[in-house]
Design a protein around this motif. Sequence first.
Motif, mmCIF file in Angstrom:
data_model
loop_
_atom_site.group_PDB
_atom_site.id
_atom_site.type_symbol
_atom_site.label_atom_id
_atom_site.label_comp_id
_atom_site.label_asym_id
_atom_site.label_seq_id
_atom_site.Cartn_x
_atom_site.Cartn_y
_atom_site.Cartn_z
ATOM 1 N N UNK A 248 0.670 -1.256 0.063
ATOM 2 C CA UNK A 248 -0.052 -0.119 -0.264
ATOM 3 C C UNK A 248 0.885 1.080 -0.025
ATOM 4 N N UNK A 249 0.365 2.473 -0.366
ATOM 5 C CA UNK A 249 1.180 3.605 -0.625
ATOM 6 C C UNK A 249 0.739 4.312 0.992
ATOM 7 N N UNK A 250 2.000 4.681 1.586
ATOM 8 C CA UNK A 250 1.582 5.475 2.753
ATOM 9 C C UNK A 250 2.882 6.302 2.842
ATOM 10 N N UNK A 251 2.475 7.071 3.926
ATOM 11 C CA UNK A 251 3.576 8.076 4.272
ATOM 12 C C UNK A 251 4.449 7.654 5.601
ATOM 13 N N UNK A 252 5.591 7.037 5.559
ATOM 14 C CA UNK A 252 6.075 6.384 6.677
ATOM 15 C C UNK A 252 7.671 6.623 6.796
ATOM 16 N N UNK A 253 7.984 7.069 7.817
ATOM 17 C CA UNK A 253 9.556 7.303 7.982
ATOM 18 C C UNK A 253 10.558 5.750 8.054
ATOM 19 N N UNK A 254 9.609 4.938 8.546
ATOM 20 C CA UNK A 254 10.251 3.730 8.766
ATOM 21 C C UNK A 254 11.446 3.203 8.029
ATOM 22 N N UNK A 255 11.186 3.486 6.705
ATOM 23 C CA UNK A 255 12.173 2.915 5.711
ATOM 24 C C UNK A 255 13.678 3.548 5.997
ATOM 25 N N UNK A 256 13.542 4.654 6.507
ATOM 26 C CA UNK A 256 15.137 5.333 6.779
ATOM 27 C C UNK A 256 15.653 4.521 7.916
ATOM 28 N N UNK A 257 14.968 3.997 8.868
ATOM 29 C CA UNK A 257 15.608 3.226 9.823
ATOM 30 C C UNK A 257 15.992 1.863 9.227
ATOM 31 N N UNK A 258 15.387 1.544 8.381
ATOM 32 C CA UNK A 258 15.905 -0.036 7.646
ATOM 33 C C UNK A 258 16.999 0.192 6.598
ATOM 34 N N UNK A 259 17.375 1.432 6.504
ATOM 35 C CA UNK A 259 18.624 1.642 5.608
ATOM 36 C C UNK A 259 19.766 1.453 6.542
ATOM 37 N N UNK A 260 19.535 1.600 7.961
ATOM 38 C CA UNK A 260 20.788 1.551 8.971
ATOM 39 C C UNK A 260 20.723 0.319 9.263
ATOM 40 N N UNK A 261 19.724 -0.212 9.935
ATOM 41 C CA UNK A 261 19.577 -1.738 10.690
ATOM 42 C C UNK A 261 18.510 -2.276 9.935
ATOM 43 N N UNK A 262 18.755 -3.755 9.920
ATOM 44 C CA UNK A 262 17.842 -4.716 9.632
ATOM 45 C C UNK A 262 16.200 -4.509 9.991
ATOM 46 N N UNK A 263 15.309 -4.610 9.350
ATOM 47 C CA UNK A 263 14.118 -3.853 9.913
ATOM 48 C C UNK A 263 12.866 -4.798 9.073
#
Length: 88
Positions: free
Chosen positions: A24-39
């Motif tokens: 789904x399309x959403x507005x979420x900052x979570x992807x930035x965390x997953x660039x640094x640590x496995x998520x």
Amino acid sequence: MYEHVRKVAIDLVGPTNFRVVPPMMGAEDFSFYSEVVPAGFFYIGIRNETLGSIHTGHSPYFMMDEDVLPIGAAAHATIAERYLNEHR
């Protein structure tokens, strides 16, 4: 990480209670965390029509079935514990 979270979830709640949510399309900052640590991004099912828990988290009518809180806590703890044990 998806596979790790999937395995933990199935162990905790059983294969019939694990569902893949369509993209789904959403507005979420979570992807930035997953660039640094496995998520992994996952939901804990909180829908309970009997209690009126039918609205999404961003709705002004949102309320949750608090009986799912121990399941959510167990999921988070087990995901972390197993990950740490498997990736020392």
